[in-house]
Structures are given as C-alpha cells and as structure tokens.
Design a protein around this motif. Structure first.
Motif, PDB file in Angstrom:
ATOM      1  N   GLY A   9       3.679   0.441   2.177  1.00  0.00           N
ATOM      2  CA  GLY A   9       2.377   0.571   3.007  1.00  0.00           C
ATOM      3  C   GLY A   9       1.995   1.823   3.255  1.00  0.00           C
ATOM      4  N   CYS A  10       2.942   2.871   2.502  1.00  0.00           N
ATOM      5  CA  CYS A  10       2.463   4.296   2.672  1.00  0.00           C
ATOM      6  C   CYS A  10       2.355   5.050   1.269  1.00  0.00           C
ATOM      7  N   ARG A  11       3.312   4.812   0.669  1.00  0.00           N
ATOM      8  CA  ARG A  11       3.435   5.658  -0.985  1.00  0.00           C
ATOM      9  C   ARG A  11       3.855   4.888  -1.908  1.00  0.00           C
ATOM     10  N   PHE A  12       2.792   4.610  -3.088  1.00  0.00           N
ATOM     11  CA  PHE A  12       3.276   3.786  -4.275  1.00  0.00           C
ATOM     12  C   PHE A  12       3.571   4.678  -5.528  1.00  0.00           C
ATOM     13  N   GLY A  13       4.193   4.006  -6.355  1.00  0.00           N
ATOM     14  CA  GLY A  13       4.467   4.512  -7.559  1.00  0.00           C
ATOM     15  C   GLY A  13       4.302   3.590  -8.643  1.00  0.00           C
ATOM     16  N   ARG A 134     -15.988  -4.913   5.326  1.00  0.00           N
ATOM     17  CA  ARG A 134     -17.053  -3.985   5.883  1.00  0.00           C
ATOM     18  C   ARG A 134     -16.775  -2.532   4.981  1.00  0.00           C
ATOM     19  N   MET A 135     -15.563  -2.201   4.570  1.00  0.00           N
ATOM     20  CA  MET A 135     -15.357  -1.062   3.588  1.00  0.00           C
ATOM     21  C   MET A 135     -15.974  -1.534   2.157  1.00  0.00           C
ATOM     22  N   VAL A 136     -15.690  -2.884   1.740  1.00  0.00           N
ATOM     23  CA  VAL A 136     -16.436  -3.295   0.555  1.00  0.00           C
ATOM     24  C   VAL A 136     -17.969  -3.180   0.639  1.00  0.00           C
ATOM     25  N   ILE A 145      -9.474   1.771  -0.636  1.00  0.00           N
ATOM     26  CA  ILE A 145      -9.236   0.886   0.682  1.00  0.00           C
ATOM     27  C   ILE A 145      -7.755   0.705   0.981  1.00  0.00           C
ATOM     28  N   ALA A 146      -7.133   0.589  -0.227  1.00  0.00           N
ATOM     29  CA  ALA A 146      -5.620   0.426   0.017  1.00  0.00           C
ATOM     30  C   ALA A 146      -5.075   1.766   0.668  1.00  0.00           C
ATOM     31  N   ASP A 152      -1.023  -2.807  -0.112  1.00  0.00           N
ATOM     32  CA  ASP A 152      -0.985  -2.978  -1.470  1.00  0.00           C
ATOM     33  C   ASP A 152      -2.494  -3.224  -1.982  1.00  0.00           C
ATOM     34  N   ARG A 153      -2.830  -2.890  -2.950  1.00  0.00           N
ATOM     35  CA  ARG A 153      -3.810  -3.121  -3.683  1.00  0.00           C
ATOM     36  C   ARG A 153      -4.155  -4.595  -4.081  1.00  0.00           C
ATOM     37  N   LYS A 154      -3.124  -5.462  -4.177  1.00  0.00           N
ATOM     38  CA  LYS A 154      -3.200  -6.947  -4.461  1.00  0.00           C
ATOM     39  C   LYS A 154      -3.936  -7.505  -3.142  1.00  0.00           C
ATOM     40  N   THR A 155      -3.169  -7.009  -2.091  1.00  0.00           N
ATOM     41  CA  THR A 155      -3.679  -7.525  -0.690  1.00  0.00           C
ATOM     42  C   THR A 155      -4.941  -7.493  -0.564  1.00  0.00           C
ATOM     43  N   VAL A 156      -5.549  -6.135  -0.828  1.00  0.00           N
ATOM     44  CA  VAL A 156      -7.137  -5.784  -0.737  1.00  0.00           C
ATOM     45  C   VAL A 156      -7.665  -6.816  -1.672  1.00  0.00           C
ATOM     46  N   ARG A 157      -7.347  -6.596  -2.868  1.00  0.00           N
ATOM     47  CA  ARG A 157      -8.011  -7.549  -3.644  1.00  0.00           C
ATOM     48  C   ARG A 157      -8.117  -9.157  -3.246  1.00  0.00           C
ATOM     49  N   ARG A 158      -7.317  -9.494  -2.674  1.00  0.00           N
ATOM     50  CA  ARG A 158      -7.172 -10.834  -2.374  1.00  0.00           C
ATOM     51  C   ARG A 158      -8.315 -11.079  -1.349  1.00  0.00           C
TER      52      ARG A 158
END
Length: 264
Positions: A9-13, A134-136, A145-146, A152-158
């Motif tokens: 939830g904070c830093r992704f690679g 609202r952000m979309v 947004i993520a 995670d971007r997958k959550t936002v995309r869902r």
C-alpha cells in the motif's frame, strides 16, 4: 513482468522473471514505464514479454522492444475469468436463493460451516468507491489514484471499471462486502438447527464452533437461541444460500480437486 509491493500500500516495484527458467532476472525500484523501458533498452533481445493488463508495462514494451510479442500470463487470465464468473454469480443471486429454497423443501440437507460467510467492513467499500470515482471524474489516471490512496492499481481499476461500464456493479461490490460483514446469529441458524437435531445440544460447543467462523456475538445470544430449540419454539431457519464467491469457486476449481461435499 509484474508489480509487487516493497511495502504493501505504500511502495511498489517491478519484478522481472525469465519465463523459460522461472528465475528472477531483476528487480526495478518502481513500476513506471520509463524505468522499465530503460531496462529493456539496456537488455535488448526480448522476444516475448509476459505481463499483466497494466497499460504502463505495455507502453514501455512498445517503446523499448517494439518487435517483442506481448502475452498475458496464465495467472492473470484465470484471475480475470474468475472475476467475470463471480460477477455473473452475483447477478443471479436470486436464482441461487430460489434453488436453495427448492432443495430445502424437496431434499433437506445439513449446512456446513464452510458455507458460512467470513467478515468484511461494508463501509470501507462504499467510501473507497466514492473516493475513487470522484477522482476518476476529476480526471486523475489510475496510477495517480493508486499513489494518492496507497492502493494497488488493480484495486483502483476494479472500482473504476465497475463505475464506468456497468452501473449495477457497485451493487456487486457492496453485496460482496455484505457477504463478509460482521455476521449475526441468523446466518448460523441453519447450521445450529441441524446440529441440534443431530443430537449436539451443548450450547458451549455450538458457540465455540460458530465463533471459529466469524460470529462476533456473545455467549448469551447463542444460549437464548438454544433455549428456543429445546423448547421447540425456534422459527425454522431460512434455506442456506451459498455465496456467489463460493459458487464461482465451484465453477473455477478443476473437477478432480472439487469438494464432493459441495453438491455441485
């Protein structure tokens, strides 16, 4: 290639794995297209790129390795299929209930603890849905947004997908959360009644069993209900209805690994 969390939830690679040897090749410090494109330019020769649906990775491949063939990996294909199947099951919840009630009338059976739901907070789904959409509407891209919400971007995309293309799919998200909310005793009554009828009448034992599956009420609630069972005044429990997630699991699970007790 796929994303992963250094800190959830904070830093992704981004992790790169050789699809032939199944060995890690490299780990990138973020999941930006520019970082991946730079790595691909420095390691020319990629013929096949196996990735998820993220547009960021696709853009990097088109820029730095235009001749490479892009393919979706098996996990993401099955994941996407399972989400689609679960969505269909949600849309036919009324059919599940009708079938369960018919089976209860024609051939009563003991509900099992495996059919009892787990817990999840419905409010979190509602708040997340409102904030993301609202952000979309404001015009933020998925990656931003993520980043801002620590998701995670997958959550936002869902959530974004359900908002933009199918109005009823918010009900799917909410129903899914309700299936896993704090469970009242009513959801356990089919199991309790069948166990009591089978001779298991100890309130303490029944209480311990349902607590293992998420019941958050106190012992006195269960004890009062058991007294109505002993007195013969308990109202017959409604037919146990398997959750859409349970049904989608029956559909997606390989036949040889299916649980026979699920009565598919």
């Amino acid at each position: 290639m796929d994303e992963f969390a250094f800190r959830r939830g904070c830093r992704f690679g981004t992790i790169l794995v050789d699809i032939e040897t199944h060995q890690p090749v490299d780990v990138l410090p973020d999941r930006r297209a520019e970082t991946l494109a730079a790595w691909l330019r420095g390691h020319a020769g990629a013929e096949v790129v196996c990735r998820d649906r993220a547009s960021t990775y696709s853009r990097a491949v088109r820029e730095a390795a235009p001749d490479a063939v892009e393919a979706a990996d098996r996990w993401h294909l099955l994941r996407n299929l399972s989400l689609a199947v679960e969505g269909v099951c949600h849309e036919h919840r009324a059919c599940l209930r009708k079938y369960a009630e018919h089976r209860q009338r024609s051939q009563p059976r003991q509900p099992t603890l495996e059919l009892l739901p787990t817990t999840l907070i419905v409010d979190r789904v509602r708040r997340r849905h409102e904030v993301i959409n609202r952000m979309v509407e404001t015009g933020y891209p998925v990656s931003e947004i993520a980043r801002r919400l620590g998701l995670d971007r997958k959550t936002v995309r869902r959530y974004r997908y359900r908002y933009r293309y199918r109005d009823t799919d918010f009900d799917v998200l909410l129903a899914s959360a309700r299936d896993r909310r704090n469970v009242s005793l009513d959801r356990f009554k089919p199991y309790l009644q069948s166990e009591f009828a089978a001779g298991h009448t100890s309130a303490k034992e029944l209480y311990d069993q349902i607590c293992e599956r998420g019941f958050s009420g106190d012992y006195s609630t269960l004890s009062r209900y058991v007294r109505t069972l002993r007195d013969g005044t308990a109202v017959p429990a409604p037919a146990p209805v398997p959750s859409p997630r349970t049904v989608s699991g029956w559909i997606m699970r390989p036949r040889e690994k299916a649980n026979v007790s699920s009565n598919r």
